[in-house]
Design a protein around this motif. Structure first.
Motif, PDB file in Angstrom:
ATOM      1  N   ARG A 158    -148.696   3.473 -37.628  1.00 35.28           N
ATOM      2  CA  ARG A 158    -149.542   2.295 -37.421  1.00 35.28           C
ATOM      3  C   ARG A 158    -150.659   2.575 -36.418  1.00 35.28           C
ATOM      4  O   ARG A 158    -151.111   1.686 -35.715  1.00 35.28           O
ATOM      5  CB  ARG A 158    -148.698   1.115 -36.952  1.00 35.28           C
ATOM      6  N   SER A 187    -154.512   1.579 -45.241  1.00 40.69           N
ATOM      7  CA  SER A 187    -153.540   0.496 -45.448  1.00 40.69           C
ATOM      8  C   SER A 187    -152.210   0.896 -44.836  1.00 40.69           C
ATOM      9  O   SER A 187    -151.914   2.085 -44.668  1.00 40.69           O
ATOM     10  CB  SER A 187    -153.392   0.206 -46.944  1.00 40.69           C
ATOM     11  N   ASP A 207    -153.005  -8.154 -42.853  1.00 42.00           N
ATOM     12  CA  ASP A 207    -152.126  -7.190 -42.174  1.00 42.00           C
ATOM     13  C   ASP A 207    -151.687  -6.069 -43.110  1.00 42.00           C
ATOM     14  O   ASP A 207    -150.625  -5.458 -42.931  1.00 42.00           O
ATOM     15  CB  ASP A 207    -150.885  -7.891 -41.593  1.00 42.00           C
ATOM     16  N   VAL A 208    -152.557  -5.739 -44.091  1.00 48.02           N
ATOM     17  CA  VAL A 208    -152.243  -4.652 -45.033  1.00 48.02           C
ATOM     18  C   VAL A 208    -153.375  -3.638 -45.071  1.00 48.02           C
ATOM     19  O   VAL A 208    -153.156  -2.433 -45.005  1.00 48.02           O
ATOM     20  CB  VAL A 208    -151.964  -5.209 -46.442  1.00 48.02           C
ATOM     21  N   SER A 233    -148.000  -0.709 -44.809  1.00 44.15           N
ATOM     22  CA  SER A 233    -146.954  -1.705 -45.080  1.00 44.15           C
ATOM     23  C   SER A 233    -145.690  -0.948 -45.463  1.00 44.15           C
ATOM     24  O   SER A 233    -145.764   0.225 -45.872  1.00 44.15           O
ATOM     25  CB  SER A 233    -147.388  -2.649 -46.222  1.00 44.15           C
ATOM     26  N   PRO A 234    -144.531  -1.498 -45.347  1.00 50.39           N
ATOM     27  CA  PRO A 234    -144.332  -2.861 -44.792  1.00 50.39           C
ATOM     28  C   PRO A 234    -144.137  -2.769 -43.275  1.00 50.39           C
ATOM     29  O   PRO A 234    -143.790  -1.735 -42.737  1.00 50.39           O
ATOM     30  CB  PRO A 234    -143.058  -3.285 -45.501  1.00 50.39           C
ATOM     31  N   TRP A 235    -144.311  -3.873 -42.615  1.00 53.01           N
ATOM     32  CA  TRP A 235    -144.060  -3.995 -41.188  1.00 53.01           C
ATOM     33  C   TRP A 235    -142.595  -4.360 -40.957  1.00 53.01           C
ATOM     34  O   TRP A 235    -141.989  -5.089 -41.743  1.00 53.01           O
ATOM     35  CB  TRP A 235    -144.932  -5.100 -40.572  1.00 53.01           C
TER      36      TRP A 235
END
Length: 818
Positions: free
Chosen positions: A5, A99, A70-71, A101-103
């Protein structure tokens, strides 16, 4: 590049080296300079290694990032370069979309300069989050529902959102997440120790304007837990981070990475990395020197040290008991070892037979440069060393290390030399290497001393020979050139061959040797044995090394030389030459007499006594032979005459056709008369020495020489010589000293004639005549005609008359001695 991230951008050192870098965030049309404070508040960080390679990191949930649900995330950065290496500022705009995901329900990031924690709105329940980070972050001020924040330090401290942002904290709401960010070492953070590991804790309760929702967030990031050995770095992180966990949890995943990027098991095994979980800790082991880190040189207190820097990443995923909420915990943890001393080694590869010092200095990291070398008398740069022929080289190895080598010939003047004994040379080379650590330009020296011994001294040698008149010596210098003293046994004592003796014995030489010529009658020749027709003389030379007084070579050369010591004439006259030999060192020839002690030498000096007498005088004895004894010298002089011996000769005469006629020669002859300082006739009075004063009866030694002629057929004959009181040679009174080449029979003190032998100065003895008289003064009526001064009287004027064999008389007219 996307690392989990975090967005990661690398700026190559070819762009950044020698320049200053500033980073701006691009937010639409706005350009926002990222200061250190703003970077930590907004989730940005910069890291550069010492050689200019720069990495820029940005959190996906940082400020000025275009966030789509948030992606999908779009970053815009402007890199501004300026400095001495650039003529003008250079700008590079970088835009990247990625990009992620997922968080997880909750994610905690410990970066280099900030801690970040964010929760999913669906799982926004009270919990504790732990966080550490090495990047600077800044929270963008955007409209959201945050009202105020209570910081637990651990005592509560309440701030409105604007106040918290002004203090440096970041807080924002995204479509699905609540993001809280804190730089390290804030006033509202505190330290605790968990399982022996120090940690920095950030704990906050966030109040929202809508629904009076309260969310508790926390981050705890390790600030220690590292153990170092020479070979391994061991990093401990608590398995159960109590500031973040209130109940039992299950660890679902453990990952290790470098610079935020995960490594699989294959890469970890290849690099010998280890990740293990114990009852109390998660442990990462990294070999010192792993290729994922870098070494750096340092020189504290002018001593060489190194450090090793690497940035491991630890990523954990755990789930709390009796819940489906997961927490992803990520730590980026730069580690630099303590200073490790690495004193350089000087390896002496000298092969003595090659006569060259061969030195290897190392081992150093690639960031060390050799700038100069200090010798005993000067400092030379590397370029100057190579120009001098010292062959300084830099050697690189595959692991990035390097060494330096230098070759210095023994013969160079910067190499010190000494001789512990006559045959051995010790070569000594003290030097100091001047080294520099880059890029911070830190200097440090390293001294070295090298020594080599060789039995390489070629000693000087003396050789000699003789002819009928002289000794000839040649001294070859050897390897030490003229670094020695030549000693000569001169007049009974050792004396250095100084300038005076060098001139006396006609020293000549070049770069390899010198030669001298010593007449056998010179003071340096000692007389060993005397026969009737020859004399054995010896010259001693000695070569000494100073100041050790080592005897390098010596030569004692003895030869026979022709010398007639006794001549017997048919008219009953005998001449005898007494010679002082070495075995009778205390003999003074001046005091020698014949058997009749009234018969004294006609001439004498410190080495010879010359006698001339009739056979019927001086105590000779007639038996079958005539014997003459010198009473103290105990030398017998014999003359043999055959009695009743008759020789018959026949001749035939023929009448002459004409009478012989002489063919006279015409020319100029230059004759000089000089007064010697003593009987050796080695030193003469000069014009500035006159007038010379002598005591009565004191001997005066005269030398008459034909100048500018080398014709051996010409001989100088003294016919008449007289003294006058005045400069006019015809003035009266006058006194005859030599009459018809003989002594004045009326003189109480007869003139003495001295023999002349050939040596260096005298090439033709017949061109020189020597005689001596006793000092006298003129009187009238028993009164001295010249005034006495301190018991001394001046000499009168002498007028010699000389002839040569082949011409008529030549008068040395109108000249005087004093």
């Amino acid at each position: 590049m996307l690392l989990c991230r975090i967005y990661w951008l690398t700026l190559d050192k070819t762009l950044a080296v020698g320049s200053q870098l500033e980073i701006d965030a691009i937010d639409g049309t706005d350009i926002i300079p990222l200061s250190h404070t703003l970077a930590a508040q907004c989730g940005y960080s910069i890291e550069s290694d010492p050689w200019g390679t720069t990495k820029v990191f940005a959190s996906l949930l940082g400020c000025y990032v275009d966030n789509q649900a948030d992606v999908v995330f779009t970053f815009g950065l402007r890199l501004r370069l300026y400095g001495d290496g650039l003529s003008e500022q250079v700008e590079h705009d970088v835009t990247e979309t990625c990009s992620y995901s997922p968080w997880a329900s909750r994610e905690i990031l410990c970066d280099r300069n900030y801690m970040e924690v964010h929760d999913s709105w669906e799982n926004a329940i009270p919990d504790v989050c732990h966080f550490k980070m090495y990047f600077f972050i800044h929270a963008a001020v955007a409209p959201n529902g945050i009202w105020k924040m209570t910081f637990h330090t651990p005592d509560p401290k309440v701030m409105l959102l604007a106040d918290a942002q002004r203090a440096g904290y970041g807080a924002m709401m995204t479509q699905t997440r609540l993001v809280i960010r804190s730089p390290y070492n804030m006033a509202e953070t505190y330290s605790v120790e968990v399982a022996g590991v120090p940690m920095e804790v950030f704990s906050v309760s966030t109040y929202y304007k809508i629904g009076s929702l309260i969310v508790d967030s926390a981050a705890a990031c390790p600030t220690g837990g590292v153990v170092f050995t020479e070979k391994v770095i061991t990093w401990h992180v608590p398995r159960r981070i109590t500031p973040l966990i209130s109940s039992a949890v299950k660890i679902l995943e453990t990952h290790m990475g470098i610079y935020g990027q995960r490594l699989d098991k294959t890469k970890m095994a290849a690099r010998h990395y280890k990740l293990s979980v114990t009852e109390s800790h998660v442990v990462i082991e990294i070999p010192v020197g792993s290729p994922d880190g870098y070494y750096k040189s340092h020189a504290p207190d002018y001593a060489y040290h190194i450090t090793y820097t690497v940035e491991p990443m630890l990523e954990l995923l755990w789930r709390a008991e009796n819940t489906q909420a997961d927490t992803r915990y990520k730590v980026l943890f730069p580690i630099t070892t303590p200073l490790m001393p690495r004193p350089p080694h000087v390896i002496d590869n000298t092969v003595h037979e090659q006569r060259v010092f061969d030195i290897l200095l190392g081992i150093f990291l690639h960031d060390v440069e050799l700038m100069n070398i200090t010798f005993t008398t000067r400092v030379l740069t590397v370029a100057e060393c190579n120009a001098r022929g010292f062959d300084v080289q830099e050697h690189h190895f595959a692991n990035g290390s390097k060494t330096f080598s230098i070759r210095v010939p023994f013969s160079d003047e910067l190499v010190l030399k000494r001789n512990p004994d006559p045959l051995t040379t010790v070569y000594f080379l003290p030097l100091v290497f001047g080294l520099l650590v880059l890029p911070d330009q830190t200097p440090f020296p390293h001294p070295a001393e090298l020594e080599a011994s060789r039995e390489d001294v070629v000693l000087p040698t003396i050789t000699g020979r003789c002819d009928q008149e002289n000794f000839y010596f040649s001294v070859k210098y050897g390897s030490q050139q003229d670094n020695f003293q030549t000693m000569m046994l001169h007049a009974g004592s050792w004396r250095e061959l100084d300038i005076e003796l060098a001139n006396l014995y006609s020293l000549t030489g070049n770069g390899t040797h010198f030669s001298i010529t010593v007449p056998f009658t010179a003071p340096a020749a000692a007389f060993e044995l005397v026969n009737f027709k020859s004399i054995r003389a010896r010259v001693d030379l000695l070569l000494l090394e100073m100041p050790n007084m080592w005897q390098l070579d010596d030569l004692s050369l003895a030869c026979y030389f022709p010398l007639t010591t006794t001549e017997c004439y048919a008219n009953g006259t005998v001449t005898a030459l007494a010679v002082k030999v070495e075995s009778v060192s205390n003999l003074n020839p001046e005091y020698l007499t014949l058997r009749d002690q009234s018969c004294k030498p006609a001439f004498s000096n410190d080495r010879f006594a010359f006698f001339s007498f009739k056979l019927n005088s001086c105590g000779t004895t007639r038996t079958v032979r005539l014997l003459l004894g010198l009473m103290t010298y105990q030398h017998t002089i014999s003359c043999y005459y055959l009695l009743n011996y008759t020789k018959t000769m026949a001749f035939r005469a023929s009448p002459r056709s004409t009478n012989p006629v002489a063919d006279p020669g015409v020319g100029h002859l230059v004759v000089q008369i000089r007064l010697s300082q003593d009987s050796s006739y080695a030193l003469f009075y000069q014009s500035e020495d006159y007038p010379v004063e002598k005591y009565l009866r004191q001997p005066l030694y005269f030398e008459v020489e034909l100048m500018q002629s080398t014709d051996p057929k010409i001989e100088v004959v003294l016919e008449n010589c007289w003294a006058t009181l005045h400069k006019d040679r015809t003035s009266l009174p006058s006194w005859d000293l030599i009459i018809d080449s003989c002594e004045n029979p009326d003189d109480l003190y007869l003139t003495v004639f001295h023999p002349v032998v050939a040596y260096t100065r005298i090439q033709v003895p017949a061109h020189i005549k020597r005689f001596s008289i006793k000092m006298f003064t003129f009187t009238k009526d028993d009164a001295v005609l010249k005034e006495q001064v301190m018991g001394m009287v001046p000499l009168s004027y002498f007028w010699p008359l000389m002839t040569q064999i082949s011409s008529g008389p030549v008068l040395l007219s109108d000249s005087n001695l004093f």
